[in-house]
Design a protein around this motif. Sequence first.
Motif, short mmCIF file in Angstrom:
data_model
loop_
_atom_site.label_atom_id
_atom_site.label_comp_id
_atom_site.label_asym_id
_atom_site.label_seq_id
_atom_site.Cartn_x
_atom_site.Cartn_y
_atom_site.Cartn_z
N PRO A 200 49.10 11.78 55.25
CA PRO A 200 48.69 11.19 56.53
C PRO A 200 48.08 9.81 56.38
O PRO A 200 48.06 9.03 57.34
CB PRO A 200 47.68 12.19 57.09
N MET A 201 47.62 9.45 55.16
CA MET A 201 46.99 8.14 54.98
C MET A 201 48.01 7.02 54.85
O MET A 201 47.62 5.85 54.71
CB MET A 201 46.04 8.15 53.78
N VAL A 202 49.31 7.31 54.92
CA VAL A 202 50.29 6.22 55.02
C VAL A 202 50.31 5.67 56.44
O VAL A 202 50.81 4.56 56.68
CB VAL A 202 51.72 6.66 54.62
N MET A 203 49.79 6.42 57.40
CA MET A 203 49.76 5.95 58.79
C MET A 203 48.69 4.88 58.95
O MET A 203 47.70 4.84 58.23
CB MET A 203 49.46 7.12 59.73
N SER A 204 48.87 4.03 59.95
CA SER A 204 47.80 3.13 60.33
C SER A 204 46.62 3.95 60.83
O SER A 204 46.78 5.10 61.28
CB SER A 204 48.27 2.18 61.43
N THR A 205 45.44 3.37 60.77
CA THR A 205 44.26 4.10 61.24
C THR A 205 44.38 4.44 62.72
O THR A 205 44.00 5.54 63.16
CB THR A 205 42.99 3.28 60.99
N GLU A 206 44.93 3.55 63.51
CA GLU A 206 45.06 3.80 64.94
C GLU A 206 45.96 5.00 65.19
O GLU A 206 45.68 5.85 66.04
CB GLU A 206 45.59 2.57 65.66
N ARG A 207 47.04 5.08 64.45
CA ARG A 207 47.95 6.22 64.63
C ARG A 207 47.30 7.51 64.12
O ARG A 207 47.42 8.57 64.74
CB ARG A 207 49.26 5.95 63.89
N PRO A 242 44.23 -3.94 55.65
CA PRO A 242 43.67 -4.56 56.86
C PRO A 242 42.83 -3.61 57.70
O PRO A 242 41.88 -4.06 58.35
CB PRO A 242 44.91 -5.05 57.61
N ASP A 243 43.19 -2.33 57.71
CA ASP A 243 42.41 -1.39 58.52
C ASP A 243 41.65 -0.38 57.67
O ASP A 243 41.36 0.73 58.11
CB ASP A 243 43.31 -0.68 59.54
N ALA A 244 41.30 -0.78 56.42
CA ALA A 244 40.54 0.12 55.56
C ALA A 244 39.19 0.46 56.17
O ALA A 244 38.77 1.63 56.19
CB ALA A 244 40.35 -0.52 54.18
N ASP A 245 38.48 -0.54 56.69
CA ASP A 245 37.18 -0.28 57.31
C ASP A 245 37.32 0.61 58.54
O ASP A 245 36.47 1.46 58.81
CB ASP A 245 36.49 -1.59 57.69
N ASP A 246 38.40 0.42 59.30
CA ASP A 246 38.64 1.26 60.47
C ASP A 246 38.84 2.71 60.05
O ASP A 246 38.38 3.65 60.73
CB ASP A 246 39.87 0.78 61.23
N ALA A 247 39.55 2.93 58.92
CA ALA A 247 39.77 4.30 58.44
C ALA A 247 38.44 4.95 58.08
O ALA A 247 38.18 6.12 58.42
CB ALA A 247 40.69 4.29 57.23
N LEU A 248 37.55 4.19 57.45
CA LEU A 248 36.25 4.74 57.08
C LEU A 248 35.41 5.03 58.32
O LEU A 248 34.67 6.03 58.37
CB LEU A 248 35.52 3.77 56.15
N ARG A 249 35.53 4.19 59.34
CA ARG A 249 34.80 4.46 60.60
C ARG A 249 35.33 5.72 61.28
O ARG A 249 34.57 6.47 61.90
CB ARG A 249 34.88 3.25 61.53
N LEU A 250 36.63 5.95 61.18
CA LEU A 250 37.20 7.19 61.72
C LEU A 250 36.64 8.39 60.97
O LEU A 250 36.29 9.42 61.58
CB LEU A 250 38.72 7.16 61.63
N TYR A 251 36.54 8.28 59.64
CA TYR A 251 35.94 9.36 58.86
C TYR A 251 34.50 9.61 59.33
O TYR A 251 34.08 10.77 59.49
CB TYR A 251 35.94 9.00 57.38
N GLU A 252 33.74 8.53 59.53
CA GLU A 252 32.36 8.68 60.01
C GLU A 252 32.32 9.36 61.38
O GLU A 252 31.42 10.17 61.65
CB GLU A 252 31.68 7.32 60.09
N ARG A 253 33.28 9.05 62.22
CA ARG A 253 33.35 9.66 63.55
C ARG A 253 33.51 11.17 63.43
O ARG A 253 32.87 11.93 64.17
CB ARG A 253 34.54 9.06 64.31
N VAL A 254 34.34 11.64 62.51
CA VAL A 254 34.51 13.08 62.31
C VAL A 254 33.21 13.70 61.81
O VAL A 254 32.76 14.74 62.32
CB VAL A 254 35.66 13.36 61.32
N VAL A 255 32.58 13.07 60.83
CA VAL A 255 31.33 13.60 60.28
C VAL A 255 30.24 13.61 61.33
O VAL A 255 29.48 14.58 61.46
CB VAL A 255 30.91 12.78 59.04
N ASP A 256 30.14 12.54 62.12
CA ASP A 256 29.11 12.45 63.16
C ASP A 256 29.31 13.49 64.26
O ASP A 256 28.37 13.80 65.00
CB ASP A 256 29.09 11.06 63.78
N SER A 257 30.53 14.04 64.37
CA SER A 257 30.77 15.09 65.37
C SER A 257 30.18 16.43 64.94
O SER A 257 30.24 17.40 65.69
CB SER A 257 32.27 15.25 65.61
N GLY A 258 29.62 16.47 63.73
CA GLY A 258 29.02 17.71 63.23
C GLY A 258 29.97 18.54 62.39
O GLY A 258 29.61 19.64 61.96
#
Length: 444
Positions: A200-207, A242-258
Amino acid sequence: MTVDQLVPVNSRFDALGPARIDEIARRFPVPRDVVATMRLFSLVLPFRVNEYVLSELIDWHAAPDDPMFQLVFPNDGMLPKEDEFDLAAAVESGSRPRLAETVARIRRSMNPHPSGQRELNVPTLRQQRVAGLQHKYDQTVLYFPQQGQMCHAYCTYCFRWAQFVGDPDLRFAAKDPTELVRYLRVHPEVTDVLVTGGDPMVMSTERLRRHIEPILAMDSVRTIRIGTKSVAYWPQRFVSDPDADDALRLYERVVDSGRTLAVMGHYTHPRELATPVASEAVRRIGSTGARLFCQSPLIAHVNDDAATLARLWSAEFQAGAVPYYLFVARDTGPHDYFKVPLARAHRLFAAAYRTLPGLARTVRGPVMSTTPGKVVVDGTTRVGGDHAFQLRFLQARDRSLVDRPFHTEYDSEAAWLDELRPLPGLPADIAAALRSLHVDGQVN
């Protein structure tokens, strides 16, 4: 250290497939006969590599015996000689229909979906099979996003090789998470979703976000797992893309959801963890609150050595990741080339395991992911005076089997569960589970 220093090769991802084998051979010292084999076998076996793997992971002075070369390039012995001759003859004939039929026949013979994946794992919703899902164990659903059905490079041993060969009849793929969410609503027992592929990490972060965020709406799902080889084959995904930081923010979003976010990293050899960019990728993943679990099969020609396994698990632990599973190579693809007999697999595992510090002894193995469930070889013993294997279900379709030991006759050459003969007196439910190794006449 700057990003430029961490990423010593071209940081723009570029996949090199079969059409670029000759280009690779011009740049790197690949023997001519090996190039011919690569070119021929890539008609059947998926082949894809990138500049990072070529320039940073392979020891070209040791090729073709170098383990990382063996890991990504088709090699002599990966196809039976009869199939190799038939394939060469089909190419020589110049007949496209003949070549297509030969390739299809060879692929059909390679057990593309082992362990009853198509027959037993695909769930139904409103009496219709749900595309792109597998549900084998009560608590865990596997989800295959359509756009993530490739990897940054392909492993020659990959048991999911059928995802990559372009045949839609062989592929698991979901175009979007709509049916997944509907399925989760009527199956509240599912607490874990493994987003897998391909990768799944071949996808863009947005996808990737479009597939992940609808899962977060399901309160019953407490863990999201992302199965990925990118940590080894393209760690730039987490560092300089280019969207490495966005991927990490998405990971944080999952963790922040509990929820727990588990990145299931596939490392097969310690060299995959040795570069600065690989270390930085692990560090950045950990900074999000995600947990990195590491798993690999035991693969002949690549990591079937106790010292190599010990270095691999030690490197994972030192990086802050969790050594998780050492799998037995599944009975699919070029299995005869990569298989390691179970007796030897256990000896290697035990020898490496004994050298680890206590906190690194989280790794389990050798584990077979079979039709009835995940079976670990705990060792050998004596039963009634006879030499026997002791095995145990770590996971099972029938949850009552979990952690139940059982014994089979010892066989020094057996490389899969269906090659072992259960000892007399096996409990009826375990005996029934072992009979499920045969699905519609297909041995799994």
